[in-house]
Design a protein around this motif. Sequence first.
Motif, PDB file in Angstrom:
ATOM      1  N   LYS A   1       9.388  18.912  -2.808  1.00  0.00           N
ATOM      2  CA  LYS A   1       8.952  17.526  -3.007  1.00  0.00           C
ATOM      3  C   LYS A   1      10.097  16.599  -3.394  1.00  0.00           C
TER       4      LYS A   1
ATOM      5  N   PHE B   1       2.473   6.521  -6.891  1.00  0.00           N
ATOM      6  CA  PHE B   1       1.455   7.450  -7.365  1.00  0.00           C
ATOM      7  C   PHE B   1       1.940   8.889  -7.201  1.00  0.00           C
ATOM      8  N   GLY B   2       2.499   9.163  -6.030  1.00  0.00           N
ATOM      9  CA  GLY B   2       3.043  10.494  -5.778  1.00  0.00           C
ATOM     10  C   GLY B   2       4.170  10.832  -6.731  1.00  0.00           C
TER      11      GLY B   2
ATOM     12  N   ILE C   1       0.844  -1.203   0.000  1.00  0.00           N
ATOM     13  CA  ILE C   1       0.000   0.000   0.000  1.00  0.00           C
ATOM     14  C   ILE C   1       0.877   1.250   0.000  1.00  0.00           C
ATOM     15  N   PHE C   2       1.929   1.219   0.814  1.00  0.00           N
ATOM     16  CA  PHE C   2       2.826   2.374   0.863  1.00  0.00           C
ATOM     17  C   PHE C   2       3.545   2.564  -0.471  1.00  0.00           C
TER      18      PHE C   2
ATOM     19  N   ILE D   1      -0.663  19.771  -3.873  1.00  0.00           N
ATOM     20  CA  ILE D   1      -1.282  18.672  -3.138  1.00  0.00           C
ATOM     21  C   ILE D   1      -0.294  17.511  -2.955  1.00  0.00           C
ATOM     22  N   GLU D   2      -0.349  16.903  -1.750  1.00  0.00           N
ATOM     23  CA  GLU D   2       0.487  15.721  -1.484  1.00  0.00           C
ATOM     24  C   GLU D   2      -0.264  14.482  -1.976  1.00  0.00           C
ATOM     25  N   TYR D   3       0.020  14.058  -3.180  1.00  0.00           N
ATOM     26  CA  TYR D   3      -0.792  12.999  -3.763  1.00  0.00           C
ATOM     27  C   TYR D   3      -0.621  11.638  -3.088  1.00  0.00           C
ATOM     28  N   SER D   4       0.631  11.310  -2.724  1.00  0.00           N
ATOM     29  CA  SER D   4       0.843   9.990  -2.118  1.00  0.00           C
ATOM     30  C   SER D   4       0.106   9.898  -0.790  1.00  0.00           C
TER      31      SER D   4
ATOM     32  N   PHE E   1      -6.693   4.579   1.215  1.00  0.00           N
ATOM     33  CA  PHE E   1      -6.495   3.172   1.565  1.00  0.00           C
ATOM     34  C   PHE E   1      -6.839   2.934   3.032  1.00  0.00           C
TER      35      PHE E   1
ATOM     36  N   TRP F   1       4.874   9.115   8.718  1.00  0.00           N
ATOM     37  CA  TRP F   1       4.814   7.870   7.935  1.00  0.00           C
ATOM     38  C   TRP F   1       4.952   6.662   8.849  1.00  0.00           C
TER      39      TRP F   1
ATOM     40  N   ALA G   1       1.199   4.011  -2.999  1.00  0.00           N
ATOM     41  CA  ALA G   1       0.950   5.421  -2.705  1.00  0.00           C
ATOM     42  C   ALA G   1       2.143   6.280  -3.112  1.00  0.00           C
ATOM     43  N   PHE G   2       3.345   5.815  -2.804  1.00  0.00           N
ATOM     44  CA  PHE G   2       4.521   6.621  -3.142  1.00  0.00           C
ATOM     45  C   PHE G   2       4.769   6.662  -4.649  1.00  0.00           C
TER      46      PHE G   2
ATOM     47  N   LEU H   1      -3.660   9.311  -1.359  1.00  0.00           N
ATOM     48  CA  LEU H   1      -3.940   7.927  -1.726  1.00  0.00           C
ATOM     49  C   LEU H   1      -3.851   7.013  -0.502  1.00  0.00           C
ATOM     50  N   LEU H   2      -2.842   7.273   0.313  1.00  0.00           N
ATOM     51  CA  LEU H   2      -2.643   6.481   1.518  1.00  0.00           C
ATOM     52  C   LEU H   2      -3.841   6.618   2.457  1.00  0.00           C
TER      53      LEU H   2
END
Lengths: 218, 417
Positions: free
Chosen positions: A92, A29-30, A22-23, B349-352, B359, B10, A26-27, B355-356
């Motif tokens: 980022k 995707f980022g 999942i992590f 925006i912090e996309y990750s 989830f 995290w 997500a990462f 999404l997290l």
Amino acid sequence: MVVKRTVTKKNYILAFVITGLIFVVAFLFGMVADRMFVEHVDKFNDETRYDLFRLELRSALLEDRICEYEFDSFVKDEFGYVSAEIMQLETKLGKNHQKVKDLKKYYTLLEIYDWLHYKNIKEKCGSDYDLILYFYSNKEDSQGNTLCDDCERQGFILGYIKSENPSSVRVYSFDYDLESEEVGILKSLYGIDSFPSMVINDDVIRGFAELEDIEYFL
Amino acid sequence: MMSTYMLFYWFVTFISLYLLIFWLLTYFDKESAKPLAVNNLKKFPLVSIAIPAYNEEKRIKKTILSVLNLDYPSDKIELFVMDDGSSDGTKKVVEKLIKEHKDRNITLVSKPNKGKGAVLNVALKMSNGEFFVVFDADSTVGKNALMVMLPVFSADKETACVLPAIKVRDPHNSLLKYQWIEYLVTFFYKYIMDFVDCIPVSPGPFSVYKKKDIEEIGGFDEDNLTEDLELSLNLQKHHKRIRQNNKVVVETSAPETWKSFYKQRNRWYKGGFYNTLKYRSLIFNKQYGDFGLLQFPAFFAMGWLVLALMLIGIAKLISTTYDFFINLYDINFDILHFIDFSEFWWFSIEYSNILLMIFATSTLMVLLFSAINHHGEKLFKEKWILLPLYLVVYGLFLVFVWLGILIDMIFGKKQKW
């Protein structure tokens, strides 16, 4: 009788794998999103180079009759926003990310080019718009504290001035610490040795300036 | 600062999600479920039920009547009402009930206020039953309780305690409805923990103990904020089994105001913390299997981790708000400037993270709905809206409780039951 304790290894591992997945998703995707923004800035830089090239051609073609033509809103008017985008990319992806560094250097050159052009027209034709060079720093010390507390605040004020006077004010932001000879030349031309600093037309302001102070020079 | 905070963020998110997924996996891994014996009782052992009561004149009658109505031979139940120095009419109410039920074995014991653990030890000493039941005076128990819970003990020799499901009685305001949902989730959780012998607490309302076992480990701690938690940790320490049987339902009165709710949780979690310290030798102790390696450390740390995360988050929020007002001041409070945001707003925006969060929220939803389904309950129309609110309002409130505990500890506030 006592309970025979067990460790359900299978679930420990499985839970770790699933959570990890999942992590990772997500990462990733980022990262894809960040990649898209890099491309966006890239494309912007290319388009701007093209615009500037056309601008230069026109100036050369027209030579002395340049003042008879209106040039406004020709070059993309998004400089302020793009510099904000690059700042975001820095937070980022990290300041030392090669792609970010490249984008920033290239963008800086475009800014200088644009500034030169408008400065030229202003001098030749006496147009009444204002050109602002802004030198900021987002450097941090080893503890992660920013060295220039007022830079973000100053940038915000300049962004405000630009958005209030979109057709008469052009703001060019330069990273004081950028490894760029051109920025170095600009700095020495105007005797900039600290941040935040501004050059409004030909007046140099050192240190933080409030809205009213800047408006006084416009 | 940013990166350290994000790393911590995290980390906590990972641990939370990991635990959530671990328990869901255990739940879906049907093989690990221990069977709950459902065979009929062949003989009816004597059961001693102790009701500790402190100023319970309004609720104790219902409590006692629910015991008298239990589907179990009446001569095999002995009831002790332990009046812990009540200043109201608790005593009178109980005496009247005794008169009305002369055929039943009810003993009223009145003591000057000594605390719950102490009166329970007195009851334990007086009792003659094979089983000892603690039954808080603010609850009522379902008729089937003993018939369903006692056979569980016969499934193995290690089981020392069997617990019922507890539900919030008459949830008529939003706080009670939040707690209603919370209890469903909690007892669903405990049902899963039962698979791997990880239940950390046997609460006050109708926990059935094998008397021999609690006598062996020294009975109730008399100077403890949460003597029920202390006892169950002591059972865990001695490798005794605690079982959860959600086929039995006990209804309990939950706090109706935020203030009393705060007080209750402050006591629970503070007691939880001190008792975890008391039994710290179990933390990451391989001898204790899943309980020592996973459940107990999580029980100990999660409250504090989330509190730390929230405090840093709140500090960041304050500094962001401060910056916002500085900016506003710098442009002479031209607030319209902020409404006219650029076409690049989506860039920040912090996309990750988003999404997290999606989830994590969906996993939580799976858990919530599994819990509601497990208890055979339904979310009514007006309760639907409570789900997201439950996650937000309730979560923030619990952080507030932990903050209160931290402050109490720093200023050394003494607290009694």
